[in-house]
Every structure is written in C-alpha cells, then in structure tokens.
Scaffold this active site. Structure first.
Site, PDB file in Angstrom:
ATOM      1  N   ASN A   1       0.698 -25.818  81.562  1.00 33.23           N
ATOM      2  CA  ASN A   1       2.122 -25.500  81.476  1.00 33.23           C
ATOM      3  C   ASN A   1       2.338 -24.415  80.435  1.00 33.23           C
ATOM      4  OD1 ASN A   1       4.882 -26.307  82.460  1.00 33.23           O
ATOM      5  ND2 ASN A   1       5.200 -26.309  80.241  1.00 33.23           N
TER       6      ASN A   1
ATOM      7  N   GLU B   1       2.492 -21.552  85.572  1.00 32.87           N
ATOM      8  CA  GLU B   1       3.295 -20.340  85.374  1.00 32.87           C
ATOM      9  C   GLU B   1       2.441 -19.089  85.219  1.00 32.87           C
ATOM     10  OE1 GLU B   1       3.924 -23.222  83.732  1.00 32.87           O
ATOM     11  OE2 GLU B   1       5.959 -23.787  84.345  1.00 32.87           O
TER      12      GLU B   1
ATOM     13  N   ASP C   1      21.881 -20.157  68.924  1.00 31.18           N
ATOM     14  CA  ASP C   1      21.268 -20.106  70.252  1.00 31.18           C
ATOM     15  C   ASP C   1      22.002 -19.131  71.170  1.00 31.18           C
ATOM     16  OD1 ASP C   1      19.699 -20.812  72.519  1.00 31.18           O
ATOM     17  OD2 ASP C   1      19.434 -22.827  71.747  1.00 31.18           O
TER      18      ASP C   1
HETATM   19 MN    MN Z   1       6.137 -25.794  83.960  1.00 26.85          MN
END
Ligand code: MN
Length: 420
Positions: free
Chosen positions: A133, A196, A245
């Site tokens: 990941n 990814e 943010d």
């Molecule tokens: Mn992922």
C-alpha cells in the site's frame, strides 16, 4: 527512469538562491508565488534543497501524468484497468547517502501548527494478504527518531490495525521527492489490495524501478530523493495537531500513532519535496483521484460525462457532475450515489452534458435557468461529512444538498439564441 529531477527540468522552475528559513519563510514564499520553486540554500540544512508547487493547476497535473483535463477521467480509468507492476533492481540512487531526521529541512507552515510537518511523504507498507500500500500522510516531527502520523480510516489504517491486533509493529518506508505520477498514484485510493505503484507504472508507461530497503522488507522507487525507514509502533499514541489542512482551517488535536525511525537514506544533493497544505497542489492531489473514483462508480448507474470537485469547494467538498439524460434517469438516485462515492462531498450539482463543468459560471447559469428549488432540491440532514468543514457539528454531522440543474420539459425552451 523519469524522476522528480527530470520532471522539473522538463517543466521548468524558478530557483531561489538566497538563504531561507524552514520556519514559515519557505511556506510564505510558496503561498505567494504560484510557480514551481527550488530553494537551493536552506538555513541550517545545507545538505538539502527544497522544492515546492510541483504543479499549480489542473492542467499542469494532467500534463505531469501524460493527459489533458478533457481526457483525464478516461486516461486514469484506462491506467487502472492496465496496471504495470514495479520491477525490482539491485541498486538505487536513493540509498547513496545517510542522514538523521533532524538534518532534513522539514517546514513549519502555519502559525498554529503543532510543529514541523513532513507533508510530501509517501508511506509504503506491506500486508501479507493485501500486498503493498502506498498513501500520503502528514508526519509531525516529534524528535530525532520519532514521527507522529495521522492515519484516517482507509487502507494504511487497516494494515496497521491488523498488525496491532497481533501485537506487532508495522514496518514502513517513507518516500519524499518522486515524479508526480508516483505522487498522484499514492494519493489514489481504490480497493485495498490494489498496488498503487502499478498505477504509477501505467501512468508513466513503464514499470517503476524499485530497490529493497535496508532495514525493512519494503521496496521503494530507486530514484526517490529521500527514504525514511521505520515502523509504526503498536499500541502507542501521541497528541497530533493542530494542523492547517486542505480547507485552510486547523484540524483538531487527536491521539495518533507514532513511527520510530531507523534509517534516513537519500540521494546526493537531495531535493526535499515540501507540499504546502491548502495549496492548489495539495487540493488537486486530494480531489482529482477522487473524481475518477466517483466517475467509475457513477458510470454504473448513469451515463456520466464528467466529474469535477471544484476549486471553490477546496477540490473536496463540492462536486459538479454532468450526465446525458434519458427517459429512465433518476436524479435522486444519482445524487445519492454521488454522496456514497465520495463521503466528504457536501454539495453536488447535476448538470446536462452541454454544460462545461470546468467553468463554474456555466454551472451557475444552469442553476439559474434549469432549476426549481421546490422540485429539484434534495436535502439530507445529519449526514457524515468531512471533519475538515468547520460548520459541521461536533460529531462531524453535516447537511448535504443535491441540486438537479438539468433541463426539464420542453427542451427547445432552453435553446440559446444565435446571431445568424
Ligand atoms: Mn491502497
């Protein structure tokens, strides 16, 4: 293989050679100047250079991943359907040098931030069932070998929870300074077992070359600028935040996990990527991958032409979706699917395919002439929305609103007049 350096050479950048401070000064310059800037003289951090504003518009991000804004949704959809697995090589420039965490030019961005934050760090982890990941997380510099990490309940959260349930730490590698295609892929969240890095390969048109880390069983892009190796410690939490943010307001203080850092590797004369929170670079990296996910999910229920998370909604809270209407079109269903596809979306406008979704004036014109509030407004109270919206209530509940701004009735009434 393409990397951050080849990208900025190709794109062009402005170099600032005067001495600049990691506390506020670099952030201030990045906020004011909307171009790609390389800082080559960092006060107290002479080993490193700093780059910011890697792309400053939707057009620039699209160009970086080999597409245009018109082709974007289909381009990324195709890449997702044809991923290219990374290729392991034995040596990488990213392991040429070593430093400590305190030698990295980590910025303090905003006045009330809890401290200095790594914001362009891609966290790579492995799970025995789900595989690799890759995701981006803000990292608070706690000390010379400790980072705080904010983990929202998505994939890495699940990886860490699985390790933690067994009483185990989770090994991670944090990569800073890569080609935007890898940055974009790391921002992409689809099914949990999707790698990814294979999306990055598809966008670059060839396998990303990776090397094994030295102290953890994880591979990283061989030409990354900086690699931090460490582990997220089981059953330990520390205060994290406040942090400015995406909506340019402060996210609250929470108890969040910590990473023990074992090693910091980097290239010679490495470039640290500083991603300014709330900048267009930050907002597009959050919003644009989500547009593709909304598009892919919505295509199953409607003839969707385009999806945009608009600038005014911080590329996160407001969506515009254009559709091709037919006799069976159920707008209520479409609106509800859109909220389901992107939980943080608060307001969504559905328009016909003749409306240019990139032009907010055209969207407003559709609302002005194709919408009747008593008939075309859909309101959903007490919904789970974004914690980044300061108007939501304490539990994070919000009211969501869908606007059906498509043509109804006699279509000829809407024809725009022409001068022959
Ligand atoms: Mn992922």
């Amino acid at each position: 293989m393409e990397d951050l350096r080849s990208y900025i050479e190709k794109k062009g950048y402005r170099e600032i050679r005067k001495s600049v401070d990691v506390e506020f000064e670099i952030a201030g310059i990045l906020e004011k100047r909307k171009d790609t800037i390389l800082f080559s003289n960092i006060k107290g951090y002479e080993k490193f250079r700093v780059i910011g504003n890697l792309f400053n518009s939707r057009e620039e991000l699209c160009a970086a991943i080999g597409t245009s804004k018109e082709e974007y949704l289909s381009h990324v959809s195709k890449a997702l359907e044809n991923p290219i697995e990374p290729r392991i090589v034995s040596k990488g420039e990213c392991q040429e040098k070593t430093s400590s965490l305190y030698e990295l030019p980590v910025l303090k961005h905003f006045e009330k931030d809890a401290g200095r934050y790594i914001t362009g760090g891609i966290v790579i982890a492995r799970d025995s069932e789900y595989g690799r990941n890759m995701s981006i997380h803000r990292l608070l510099l706690h000390s010379d070998n400790m980072l705080g990490i904010r983990i929202v309940p998505r994939h890495l959260y699940e990886y860490f929870k699985r390790a933690e349930r067994k009483g185990k730490d989770l090994d991670v590698a944090i990569v800073i300074g890569v080609h935007p295609a890898i940055l974009f892929a790391a921002s992409y969240s689809t099914s949990i077992d999707f790698d990814e890095l294979s999306l990055a390969g598809a966008l670059l048109g060839k396998a990303v070359e990776v090397v094994r880390c030295k102290s953890v069983d994880i591979e990283v892009p061989r030409n990354a600028e900086i690699v931090i190796e460490g582990r997220i410690i089981a059953n330990e939490r520390r205060k994290e935040g406040p942090f400015c943010d995406v909506t340019k307001t402060y996210d609250v203080v929470r108890e969040e996990p910590v990473i023990e850092v074992k090693k910091v590797y980097h290239r010679k004369n490495a470039i640290y990527h500083a991603l300014l929170p709330s900048s267009i670079e930050h907002r597009l990296l959050m919003g644009m991958p989500r547009e593709v996910e909304i598009y892919r999910k919505m295509r199953k229920v409607a003839n969707v032409k385009n999806v945009v998370l608009s600038n005014g909604g911080f590329n996160w809270l407001h969506g515009v979706i254009s559709i091709e209407r037919d006799g069976k079109t159920n707008i209520r269903k479409i609106i509800e699917h859109a909220f389901e596809a992107h939980r943080s979306m608060k307001h969504v406008v559905i328009v016909d395919s003749d409306v240019d979704v990139f032009n907010i004036n055209e969207v407003e014109k559709a609302i002005a002439t194709r919408f009747q509030a008593h008939r075309d407004l859909y309101i959903y109270k007490e919904q789970h929305g974004s914690s980044l919206d300061p108007s939501s209530d304490k539990q994070g509940l919000t009211t969501k609103l869908g606007i059906d701004a498509t043509k109804k009735g006699d279509k000829s009434k809407y024809d725009q007049a022409r001068i022959p």
